[in-house]
Design an enzyme around this catalytic site. Sequence first.
Site, PDB file in Angstrom:
ATOM      1  CG  ASP A   1      45.259  37.476  38.250  1.00 35.03           C
ATOM      2  OD1 ASP A   1      45.792  37.986  37.242  1.00 35.03           O
ATOM      3  OD2 ASP A   1      44.086  37.686  38.568  1.00 35.03           O
TER       4      ASP A   1
ATOM      5  NE  ARG B   1      41.768  36.205  34.072  1.00 32.11           N
ATOM      6  CZ  ARG B   1      41.236  36.871  35.105  1.00 32.11           C
ATOM      7  NH1 ARG B   1      41.992  37.663  35.838  1.00 32.11           N
ATOM      8  NH2 ARG B   1      39.963  36.749  35.406  1.00 32.11           N
TER       9      ARG B   1
ATOM     10  CG  HIS C   1      49.760  42.764  34.623  1.00 35.15           C
ATOM     11  ND1 HIS C   1      49.167  43.992  34.745  1.00 35.15           N
ATOM     12  CD2 HIS C   1      48.776  41.856  34.814  1.00 35.15           C
ATOM     13  CE1 HIS C   1      47.872  43.820  35.010  1.00 35.15           C
ATOM     14  NE2 HIS C   1      47.610  42.545  35.068  1.00 35.15           N
TER      15      HIS C   1
ATOM     16  CG  ASP D   1      41.872  40.522  32.616  1.00 36.01           C
ATOM     17  OD1 ASP D   1      41.989  39.275  32.685  1.00 36.01           O
ATOM     18  OD2 ASP D   1      42.312  41.283  33.487  1.00 36.01           O
TER      19      ASP D   1
END
Lengths: 488, 555
Positions: free
Chosen positions: A167, A151, A225, A91
């Site tokens: 996100d 990511r 998540h 990440d």
Amino acid sequence: MIGNLTAKGRKMITIIDPHIKRESGYFLHEDALREDLYVKDKHGKVYEGWCWPGSSSYLDFFDPKTRNYWASRFALDKYEGSTLDLYTWNDMNEPSVFNGPEVTMPKDMVHFGGWEHRDVHNLYGLMQVMSTFQGHLLRSDKRLRPFILSRANFVGMQRYGAVWTGDNMANWGHLKASIPMCLGLSIAGITHCGADIGGFFHDPDAELILRWYQAALFQPFVRNHAHIETKRREPWVFGDKYTALIRSAVRRRYALLPYWYTLFYQNEKTGAPPMRPLWYDFPEDTTTFPIQDQHLVGSALLVHPVTDQGASSVSFYLPEGIWYDFYNYKTYVNGHHTIPVDDDTIPVFQRGGSIIPTKQRIRRASSLMRKDPYTLFVALDQKGEANGSLYIDDGESYEYRKEGKFLEIIFQCKGNVIKAKVVNVNSPFQTVEWIERVVILGLTYKPSSIEGSSKSLGSVKLEGEGEHPFVIRKPGFLVSEDWEIKLH
Amino acid sequence: MAGSQFRQVNTGIWHSLSLIGIFAVLFNRFSISAKDLTPRGVPLSRAALYDAEKDFACLDGTKLIPFSLVNDDYCDCADGSDEPGTSACPNGRFFCLNAGHKSIYIVSSRVNDGICDCCDGSEEFDFACPNTCDEMGRAAREEAERAVRLAKEGFQKRLEMSQVGKTYRQSKTEERSRLETDRQHAEVIKDEKQMLRDEAETPEKAALEEYRRLEDERKQKDDQEEKQRSEEEAEDMFRLLDSNDDGKITVSEIQVRQTFDRNKDGIVSDEEASFFLNLEAEMSKEDFLKSGWLLAKPYFLMEKGMFSPPEPEHMMPEPEHTVPETVHTEPTEPNSQEAEYHDFEDDEAEDLGDPSEKPLEHKELSDDEQDELDTPKEEPAAEEQKPKYDEQTMELIGIADKARSEFHEADKVFRDISNKLQELNDVLNVDFGDDERFTPLHGQCFDFEDREYVYTLCPFKDANQRGKNGGGVVNLGKWGSWSGPEDNKYLQMLYDRGQSCWNGPARSARIFIKCGIENRVTAVSEPSRCEYHFDFISPSACQNPDSLVHPHDEL
């Protein structure tokens, strides 16, 4: 903890970021300083930024020396507490720098070979994942397949791991957006894509999380998540009703795993994305071009998940051919349709002319499904024909590449005969999996007798029941040998 | 020993065949346990439903199938009853006998999945699971015995706690009725004293009214005289300024007088002069008396040394004020509003890093200071002005003062009793559980320490969290209600309305109470953001051991 989790066949994935806490006594930081593994500024000084641990420096994954060092850290004897059931999620690897311009590294930082960050920024995440992948390969002596989630991603990421859409937020708009986002990535070659179920920021209500599960379970990468400051949102916290509904959706995913696995095999061979826009398979049909609230899974399934709050119906478009509702077997033809939906409805349609392999046994984990038998869904087209395939291997190693330990099976239905043919005859891959059930959709007559045959079973009389679907009971053929079923 | 560790596989021959492949895979699942002749996964008590001599009726009665299809690894019955011993039905269940431990049903999805679930391993028949039933059974029995011992000891304590609670409630209830009587008496006395006070105040008020009237008259007269004096002064001044006696003052008439050199540069400029003429060229007598005099007067007084001017920017918006610097060099005079004002400016100028908060705080503080300083100043001034009263009035005041103080005393007694009664009622209104068994926890607090925090639970009051490395006490919730399941609400407490989380909800804490022989917090967690869970053991949660299942009631 890993032991407790994996004892029931599950795996564990932990998060590992590319920034390293600047703290004396921290071995990684000290190794990196000593061995010169960090990104530097234009004066040759190690770059310092601010990230989760506070003051941090960033490993320069463009340097082969750094990549080798990083990869070596994944060895089971070096990575304390790790096992072969532990995998990795990279990440913050854009890289994320809280106090940097545009929340990343200043453009004049210098990487290996004298490249400024401005030139290689987009590649940084890929280089990290490459190295993490290498580490996972090496820890099993290149025997087992790594799983890496990242990511940041770039062209080439498909070789190393899965990606998610970052996100997102707990709202219906972001649920809707997950479809075109993953379609875009899929078409670009990054095929193992998914979005955070329920949305990363904020709290989804029961309806949103249910609908999100239903949609996400038909996308390649599936994960719930959320941000640390959100409420708990495990499938069982929304009350018995929603637990049951989410369970129902999850089971449909597990049932289709053999199909997904076969699609990813094809993806590895040809690049064809498992999740794809309608126009991928219907390039002549201009109506499909702007559609982004529905998609295909392989060429055999069309999905239009419910993505509207309080929806009591869903309108969708079906391209040329016959389509069967995958869950209630209703038949549709080319054109626009509207159907009522309830909480448990996921509008999924199987294309006439396709054969889909599934496993209907319920298990706690996919690794425990390995010996379970198959149920085939044979959806006939106008001519009463259908085709499909199935790919099987051990699900974890590279023996399929190195030793040809896999099975590729072609299914065909033509002229009242359903046939299975192993493409790679004499495969060294062995399995006890067998054919439990054959479900035929669109059969225009009721067979008076069914005859099956395979080498090991010889000729057997089979039972069938129902009309639409017509279900052939327990053919019992081993999946590893050729067989055929004749309908009279 | 090694042999007994492992479950007997149904028949040795099938097991060895399974290694060969297809035949074993397909036919192993047809087998019926040779040992007891009930199909695999069916308890003896239900064996009659599975009669190998007859066709099998699905237990939901929907279908009749040949018995050969029972446990043939294909789901025929909608209720899953034809496959008790395989994983074929999504809704089936498998019975593990678990001799030596507890018999249980497991879901069919766990049959033959490669993981040993039953302690006798009977649900895995492609490989041998170790039989752990003896071991687990022994541990379970020991645990059950321990639980019974604990329950016995705990229950005894619970009865004691309950007794304490009952006594407490009784004594508090008695105290309440006592206080209620006391309060009635106190109220009667208070009302009486109030009446007496009112009676004494009436003549006092009348007498004082007369004095107040006289005072007002005097003040009015003084004001009148002052006004007249001022007008005369203004007219004098007008005559003085109007040098040519034309009934108007002009700029040039002003300019000849240094008094009006506002910026002290030695010259009275046009601007300076016209300021006093309301920015006009000239001013009539009438206007001068109305407004011009007000502007000019301070300068005359200043000239006579009777007045120090307010700072220029108070009077008009002059751009170039050097005053802050001047003030800066002087010692700060906290009583002067002027000085404060400039301090504030200085802060703003110097402390550019923090433009908002600090000066505001500073100002608020100064205002408070000012108030404090103002108050005592006025009182002695008022005192001085107080007229002297005659003897008769003084006597009336004396009587009234005494009546007032007696009333205050009676009122205080009444209020004290009322407050006590309120507190008592608050306590008596708390639900301390059936049998009053939680009462002894009231007024106590229990700490729990983890790595970072000390958590404190004060039952029926609140729950708190305190950082070990500093940071204040955070309120996790105030006593709310019993929140256990409907049939046993006393298993759980809810403390809510705690301190709000940044960007989030108000904190709350749920207390899960289990039987124990002491009162103690055993664990604290925050399973969801700002929602805390406390595990609390207490004898008050112990059940009568006679109601517990005895450990050797098992199969």
